[in-house]
Scaffold this motif. Structure first.
Motif, PDB file in Angstrom:
ATOM      1  N   LEU A  26       0.727  -1.384  -0.136  1.00 41.84           N
ATOM      2  CA  LEU A  26      -0.095  -0.046   0.041  1.00 41.84           C
ATOM      3  C   LEU A  26       1.078   1.160   0.135  1.00 41.84           C
ATOM      4  O   LEU A  26       0.473   2.350  -0.761  1.00 41.84           O
ATOM      5  CB  LEU A  26      -0.870   0.076   1.146  1.00 41.84           C
ATOM      6  N   GLU A  27       1.710   1.416   0.823  1.00 38.29           N
ATOM      7  CA  GLU A  27       2.779   2.318   1.096  1.00 38.29           C
ATOM      8  C   GLU A  27       3.695   2.581  -0.394  1.00 38.29           C
ATOM      9  O   GLU A  27       4.114   3.842  -0.688  1.00 38.29           O
ATOM     10  CB  GLU A  27       3.653   2.215   2.164  1.00 38.29           C
ATOM     11  N   ARG A  28       3.786   1.471  -1.330  1.00 36.75           N
ATOM     12  CA  ARG A  28       4.511   1.768  -2.553  1.00 36.75           C
ATOM     13  C   ARG A  28       3.453   2.002  -3.561  1.00 36.75           C
ATOM     14  O   ARG A  28       3.860   2.430  -4.579  1.00 36.75           O
ATOM     15  CB  ARG A  28       4.912   0.377  -2.938  1.00 36.75           C
ATOM     16  N   ALA A  29       2.231   2.354  -3.399  1.00 33.12           N
ATOM     17  CA  ALA A  29       1.424   2.218  -4.296  1.00 33.12           C
ATOM     18  C   ALA A  29       1.394   3.898  -4.795  1.00 33.12           C
ATOM     19  O   ALA A  29       1.468   4.578  -4.004  1.00 33.12           O
ATOM     20  CB  ALA A  29      -0.046   2.007  -4.005  1.00 33.12           C
ATOM     21  N   ARG A  30       1.232   3.885  -6.010  1.00 36.41           N
ATOM     22  CA  ARG A  30       0.926   5.302  -6.822  1.00 36.41           C
ATOM     23  C   ARG A  30      -0.213   5.450  -7.727  1.00 36.41           C
ATOM     24  O   ARG A  30      -0.436   4.424  -8.604  1.00 36.41           O
ATOM     25  CB  ARG A  30       2.207   5.474  -7.657  1.00 36.41           C
ATOM     26  N   VAL A  31      -1.259   6.096  -6.852  1.00 35.01           N
ATOM     27  CA  VAL A  31      -2.525   6.078  -7.648  1.00 35.01           C
ATOM     28  C   VAL A  31      -2.919   7.278  -8.577  1.00 35.01           C
ATOM     29  O   VAL A  31      -2.603   8.426  -7.933  1.00 35.01           O
ATOM     30  CB  VAL A  31      -3.605   5.665  -6.739  1.00 35.01           C
ATOM     31  N   VAL A  32      -3.298   7.330  -9.681  1.00 37.30           N
ATOM     32  CA  VAL A  32      -3.950   8.365 -10.354  1.00 37.30           C
ATOM     33  C   VAL A  32      -5.568   8.529 -10.379  1.00 37.30           C
ATOM     34  O   VAL A  32      -6.034   7.496 -10.672  1.00 37.30           O
ATOM     35  CB  VAL A  32      -3.479   8.456 -11.843  1.00 37.30           C
ATOM     36  N   VAL A  33      -5.935   9.318  -9.955  1.00 39.03           N
ATOM     37  CA  VAL A  33      -7.403   9.649  -9.956  1.00 39.03           C
ATOM     38  C   VAL A  33      -7.749  10.856 -10.990  1.00 39.03           C
ATOM     39  O   VAL A  33      -7.499  12.061 -10.697  1.00 39.03           O
ATOM     40  CB  VAL A  33      -7.803  10.005  -8.633  1.00 39.03           C
ATOM     41  N   LEU A  34      -8.701  10.615 -11.893  1.00 40.60           N
ATOM     42  CA  LEU A  34      -9.237  11.571 -13.062  1.00 40.60           C
ATOM     43  C   LEU A  34     -10.125  11.948 -12.277  1.00 40.60           C
ATOM     44  O   LEU A  34     -11.350  11.281 -12.139  1.00 40.60           O
ATOM     45  CB  LEU A  34      -9.280  10.665 -14.255  1.00 40.60           C
ATOM     46  N   GLY A  35     -10.318  13.430 -12.034  1.00 37.32           N
ATOM     47  CA  GLY A  35     -11.383  13.905 -11.645  1.00 37.32           C
ATOM     48  C   GLY A  35     -11.399  14.552 -10.245  1.00 37.32           C
ATOM     49  O   GLY A  35     -10.379  13.703  -9.530  1.00 37.32           O
ATOM     50  N   SER A  36     -12.086  15.396  -9.573  1.00 35.55           N
ATOM     51  CA  SER A  36     -12.001  15.987  -8.450  1.00 35.55           C
ATOM     52  C   SER A  36     -13.126  16.215  -7.827  1.00 35.55           C
ATOM     53  O   SER A  36     -13.235  16.957  -6.883  1.00 35.55           O
ATOM     54  CB  SER A  36     -10.788  17.238  -8.318  1.00 35.55           C
ATOM     55  N   SER A  37     -14.104  15.415  -8.103  1.00 38.70           N
ATOM     56  CA  SER A  37     -15.551  15.637  -7.403  1.00 38.70           C
ATOM     57  C   SER A  37     -15.630  14.984  -6.077  1.00 38.70           C
ATOM     58  O   SER A  37     -14.649  14.493  -5.584  1.00 38.70           O
ATOM     59  CB  SER A  37     -16.646  14.865  -8.056  1.00 38.70           C
ATOM     60  N   THR A  38     -16.749  15.244  -5.309  1.00 32.93           N
ATOM     61  CA  THR A  38     -16.799  14.380  -4.009  1.00 32.93           C
ATOM     62  C   THR A  38     -16.728  12.951  -4.028  1.00 32.93           C
ATOM     63  O   THR A  38     -15.999  12.469  -3.027  1.00 32.93           O
ATOM     64  CB  THR A  38     -18.278  14.579  -3.681  1.00 32.93           C
ATOM     65  N   LEU A  39     -17.157  12.505  -5.177  1.00 33.00           N
ATOM     66  CA  LEU A  39     -16.739  10.991  -5.404  1.00 33.00           C
ATOM     67  C   LEU A  39     -15.137  10.765  -5.247  1.00 33.00           C
ATOM     68  O   LEU A  39     -14.815   9.805  -4.693  1.00 33.00           O
ATOM     69  CB  LEU A  39     -17.330  10.328  -6.641  1.00 33.00           C
ATOM     70  N   ALA A  40     -14.438  11.730  -6.094  1.00 36.70           N
ATOM     71  CA  ALA A  40     -13.092  11.334  -6.023  1.00 36.70           C
ATOM     72  C   ALA A  40     -12.609  11.640  -4.726  1.00 36.70           C
ATOM     73  O   ALA A  40     -11.391  10.911  -4.096  1.00 36.70           O
ATOM     74  CB  ALA A  40     -12.622  12.220  -7.111  1.00 36.70           C
ATOM     75  N   SER A  41     -12.980  12.665  -4.189  1.00 36.01           N
ATOM     76  CA  SER A  41     -12.347  13.144  -2.744  1.00 36.01           C
ATOM     77  C   SER A  41     -12.650  11.866  -1.642  1.00 36.01           C
ATOM     78  O   SER A  41     -11.980  11.586  -1.081  1.00 36.01           O
ATOM     79  CB  SER A  41     -13.007  14.222  -2.398  1.00 36.01           C
ATOM     80  N   GLU A  42     -13.768  11.224  -1.674  1.00 38.59           N
ATOM     81  CA  GLU A  42     -14.060  10.474  -0.630  1.00 38.59           C
ATOM     82  C   GLU A  42     -13.531   9.269  -0.989  1.00 38.59           C
ATOM     83  O   GLU A  42     -13.151   8.385  -0.244  1.00 38.59           O
ATOM     84  CB  GLU A  42     -15.629  10.108  -0.687  1.00 38.59           C
ATOM     85  N   SER A  43     -13.358   8.788  -2.339  1.00 41.61           N
ATOM     86  CA  SER A  43     -12.484   7.393  -2.769  1.00 41.61           C
ATOM     87  C   SER A  43     -11.157   7.628  -2.362  1.00 41.61           C
ATOM     88  O   SER A  43     -10.516   6.814  -1.467  1.00 41.61           O
ATOM     89  CB  SER A  43     -12.408   7.238  -4.339  1.00 41.61           C
ATOM     90  N   LEU A  44     -10.533   8.831  -2.332  1.00 41.82           N
ATOM     91  CA  LEU A  44      -9.144   9.211  -1.940  1.00 41.82           C
ATOM     92  C   LEU A  44      -9.211   8.977  -0.382  1.00 41.82           C
ATOM     93  O   LEU A  44      -7.986   8.600  -0.135  1.00 41.82           O
ATOM     94  CB  LEU A  44      -8.587  10.325  -2.638  1.00 41.82           C
ATOM     95  N   LYS A  45      -9.977   9.637   0.268  1.00 43.81           N
ATOM     96  CA  LYS A  45      -9.836   9.621   1.862  1.00 43.81           C
ATOM     97  C   LYS A  45      -9.723   8.138   2.070  1.00 43.81           C
ATOM     98  O   LYS A  45      -8.973   7.945   3.162  1.00 43.81           O
ATOM     99  CB  LYS A  45     -11.210  10.109   2.421  1.00 43.81           C
ATOM    100  N   ASN A  46     -10.183   7.321   1.591  1.00 37.87           N
ATOM    101  CA  ASN A  46     -10.200   5.992   1.957  1.00 37.87           C
ATOM    102  C   ASN A  46      -8.951   5.334   1.534  1.00 37.87           C
ATOM    103  O   ASN A  46      -8.746   3.972   2.137  1.00 37.87           O
ATOM    104  CB  ASN A  46     -11.426   4.982   1.349  1.00 37.87           C
TER     105      ASN A  46
END
Length: 203
Positions: A26-46
């Motif tokens: 998990l600490e090595r992971a590099r995640v790209v999120v397309l979009g900055s909506s509430t859905l994106a924010s809550e997904s990233l929070k987790n």
């Protein structure tokens, strides 16, 4: 930077689930999120709370008044600013071990998938998702697409194969009683479960 002892205390519950190897991945992971909506924010929070290594938010949207009402990770003072930068700044406050980055450009124009572990496309147009999906599939990068409208949501994943072999050293005893002795069966049968109220039944 936290020590291993600090991490063991902070991430105690999840370490019991996936142990040190899982946390290291998990600490090595590099995640790209397309979009900055509430859905994106809550997904990233987790992902930020359990200690993901790095995340990148790609979006050119600006924070609006509506965002302030629906997204916990933007503030009233952010109105008119880059929404990607706002949510990255506020998400990183939740876990100082996590590195976040904002790329202020249209998600459809994002091309850098080098060293990416996972791509998450939140509420993106079909055309963008299809083009990105083909690139991720060719590069063998797992991709998740998510969209929502109120309480209705859709999640899709595209991954060639994801195999995990993690045998934990300890073998816990099986506490199920498959063939109870006569006295134990008689004791269990002495309870009328249908007559118990919810409190007694829970105990």
């Amino acid at each position: 930077m936290r020590t291993e002892t600090d991490k063991a205390q902070l991430y105690d519950r999840q370490l019991r689930l996936w142990q040190k190897d899982g946390q290291a991945a998990l600490e090595r992971a590099r995640v790209v999120v397309l979009g900055s909506s509430t859905l994106a924010s809550e997904s990233l929070k987790n992902l930020v709370l359990p200690g993901i290594g790095e995340f990148i938010v790609v979006d050119d949207a600006l924070v609006s008044e509506a965002d302030v009402r629906t997204n916990f990770f933007v503030r009233a003072s952010d109105v008119g600013e880059s929404r990607a930068q706002s949510i990255v700044r506020n998400l990183c406050e939740m876990n100082p071990d996590v590195h976040g980055q904002a790329v202020v450009k249209a998600p459809a124009d994002f091309a850098d998938l080098s060293n990416v572990s996972l791509v998450i496309a939140c509420a993106q147009p079909d055309k963008t998702v299809r083009a990105l999906g083909e690139r991720c599939w060719s590069a063998n990068i797992p991709m998740i697409t998510a969209s929502n409208a109120g309480f209705i949501a859709e999640i899709r994943s595209a991954v060639r194969e994801h195999t995990i072999v993690e045998s934990h050293g300890k073998v816990w005893p099986d506490l199920r009683v498959m063939a109870p002795f006569a006295e134990l069966r008689a004791y269990a049968d002495s309870f009328d479960l249908g007559a118990l109220d919810s409190t007694d039944l829970a105990h």
